[in-house]
Design a protein around this motif. Structure first.
Motif, mmCIF file in Angstrom:
data_model
loop_
_atom_site.group_PDB
_atom_site.id
_atom_site.type_symbol
_atom_site.label_atom_id
_atom_site.label_comp_id
_atom_site.label_asym_id
_atom_site.label_seq_id
_atom_site.Cartn_x
_atom_site.Cartn_y
_atom_site.Cartn_z
ATOM 1 N N ALA A 66 0.834 -1.205 0.000
ATOM 2 C CA ALA A 66 0.000 0.000 0.000
ATOM 3 C C ALA A 66 0.870 1.256 0.000
ATOM 4 O O ALA A 66 0.636 2.206 -0.756
ATOM 5 C CB ALA A 66 -0.916 -0.002 1.224
ATOM 6 N N HIS A 67 1.892 1.233 0.855
ATOM 7 C CA HIS A 67 2.815 2.362 0.964
ATOM 8 C C HIS A 67 3.514 2.604 -0.377
ATOM 9 O O HIS A 67 3.573 3.729 -0.882
ATOM 10 C CB HIS A 67 3.828 2.030 2.067
ATOM 11 N N TYR A 89 1.329 4.067 -2.993
ATOM 12 C CA TYR A 89 1.136 5.508 -2.843
ATOM 13 C C TYR A 89 2.350 6.294 -3.354
ATOM 14 O O TYR A 89 2.193 7.363 -3.937
ATOM 15 C CB TYR A 89 0.858 5.848 -1.376
ATOM 16 N N PHE A 114 -1.811 -1.458 -4.870
ATOM 17 C CA PHE A 114 -2.992 -1.434 -3.994
ATOM 18 C C PHE A 114 -3.722 -2.779 -4.085
ATOM 19 O O PHE A 114 -4.209 -3.315 -3.095
ATOM 20 C CB PHE A 114 -3.931 -0.279 -4.361
ATOM 21 N N GLU A 117 -1.734 -5.407 -2.127
ATOM 22 C CA GLU A 117 -1.960 -5.307 -0.675
ATOM 23 C C GLU A 117 -3.256 -6.033 -0.292
ATOM 24 O O GLU A 117 -3.324 -6.776 0.678
ATOM 25 C CB GLU A 117 -2.030 -3.833 -0.251
ATOM 26 N N SER A 139 -7.250 -5.182 4.356
ATOM 27 C CA SER A 139 -7.055 -3.830 3.827
ATOM 28 C C SER A 139 -8.075 -3.470 2.748
ATOM 29 O O SER A 139 -8.005 -2.374 2.165
ATOM 30 C CB SER A 139 -5.644 -3.702 3.232
ATOM 31 N N PHE A 192 -9.970 0.037 2.660
ATOM 32 C CA PHE A 192 -9.041 1.143 2.448
ATOM 33 C C PHE A 192 -8.502 1.134 1.012
ATOM 34 O O PHE A 192 -8.480 2.170 0.333
ATOM 35 C CB PHE A 192 -7.908 1.047 3.474
ATOM 36 N N LEU A 230 -8.800 3.907 -2.078
ATOM 37 C CA LEU A 230 -7.667 4.530 -2.774
ATOM 38 C C LEU A 230 -7.772 4.293 -4.275
ATOM 39 O O LEU A 230 -7.530 5.196 -5.083
ATOM 40 C CB LEU A 230 -6.345 3.956 -2.246
#
Lengths: 108, 232
Positions: A68-69, A72, A87, A90, A97, A100, A104
């Motif tokens: 996820a990090h 981004y 994404f 993840e 997750s 979330f 995103l």
């Protein structure tokens, strides 16, 4: 030194073999938190991509949050396709997750 | 383990009420009843005099929680998203309703942390770097607090060293190089590890931990044994 080490061993449960290869994930958290002052965004992405590949190669789960990090960071670098891919990764590794990540993805 | 590396580390856990008599075991009932798989860590409230503690702190909390067997939402990304949604400070983030957090992130539980102490104080003979954390874990579905803990880690510049003169010089040198070699991140990591994994009242091993099932079973057995011995 010995006393301190013994105290820590007594106070914390077995940390013998870590569950994850954390690599530079937490350093990267600090870099994002401090606005990438001393860090080049693209170098950071490269390093984390290699870390994610390492986990795949070893057939190990990457640490929670890594994809996820990294997704981004790709988004910040203007690469929506790679962001989407991470994404989704993840979400695939950690269904926890999903809410979330879907949020995103809908904003990409 | 990396945390043991430091050569002059004094560690304390807030083992409140520990004496020579028997210590009340920590009540894991609520955690057992609402065992989370995923934890949303919000940026910490800061009660220390230091201006900004969140970046370093947030870079030391994921690993202990992850290694304890929980899914941890990506902390820096969570903070960014909250800021972009009109919540500039940790204080405001801590006031967001569980319903809203559930809608945006979908966690099983939310970890609210307060940083009580943070950083280095310089005294005549030594400098002490101290990080104190207090934490509450709240179940998102019920709003119930399912775990709470606190921990302090301290590193003293002068532990285990020689005479007073050495110590005086040590304090001066430490003061001079403090900005280059700030021990606070390491001490923050130790405080985070103690908070999450101390054997008296740390979090139970979570669902991603290989010993999760066994630990949960043992804790349930302990609780049953206690409640049956307490019965008349």
């Amino acid at each position: 030194m010995r006393l301190a080490a013994a105290a820590l061993l007594l106070l914390t449960a077995g940390c013998a073999s870590p569950l994850y290869d954390w690599g530079r994930y937490e350093e990267s958290v600090l870099a994002m938190e401090t606005g990438f002052q001393d860090v080049d965004l693209l170098d950071e992405i490269d390093a984390l991509e290699r870390q994610a590949e390492r986990a795949v190669a070893k057939d190990k789960r990457p640490p929670p949050g890594l994809h996820a990090h990294l997704g981004y960071l790709h988004y910040l670098a203007g690469n929506s396709d790679a962001a989407l891919r991470h994404f989704q990764a993840e979400k695939a590794v950690y269904p926890q997750s999903t809410v979330f990540m879907d949020g995103l993805i809908s904003r990409l | 383990m990396a945390a043991i590396r430091g050569t002059s580390v004094v560690l304390l856990v807030a083992l409140l009420g520990v004496g020579c008599k028997s210590v009340e075991p920590y009540d894991y009932g609520p955690l057992l009843d609402h065992m989370p798989a995923s934890i949303l860590v919000l940026p910490p409230l800061n009660e220390s005099p230091e201006a900004e503690v969140a970046p370093v702190f947030l870079s030391t909390i994921t690993r202990p929680l992850g290694e304890r067997g929980y899914y941890v939402f990506p902390v820096a990304l969570v903070e960014r998203i909250m800021r972009e949604n009109g919540l500039p400070t940790a204080h405001e983030m801590h006031t967001v309703s569980l319903n809203k957090l559930d809608e945006v992130f979908g966690p099983d539980a939310v970890l609210y942390i307060t940083v009580r102490d943070w950083g280095t104080s310089y005294e005549v003979l030594a400098s002490n770097t101290r990080v104190t954390l207090a934490a509450r874990l709240v179940d998102v579905d019920t709003g119930q607090q399912i775990w709470a803990g606190s921990a302090t880690a301290v590193r003293s510049s002068n532990d285990g060293q020689g005479g007073i003169l050495d110590a005086l010089v040590g304090a001066l040198v430490n003061q001079v190089v403090a900005s280059a070699l700030d021990p606070t991140p390491e001490v923050s990591r130790q405080a985070s590890v103690l908070l999450v994994s101390n054997t008296r009242s740390g979090l139970l091993e979570g669902p991603f931990h290989p010993e999760h099932e066994e630990r949960v079973r043992k804790e349930r057995e302990k609780r049953e044994a206690r409640s049956s011995s307490a019965a008349p």
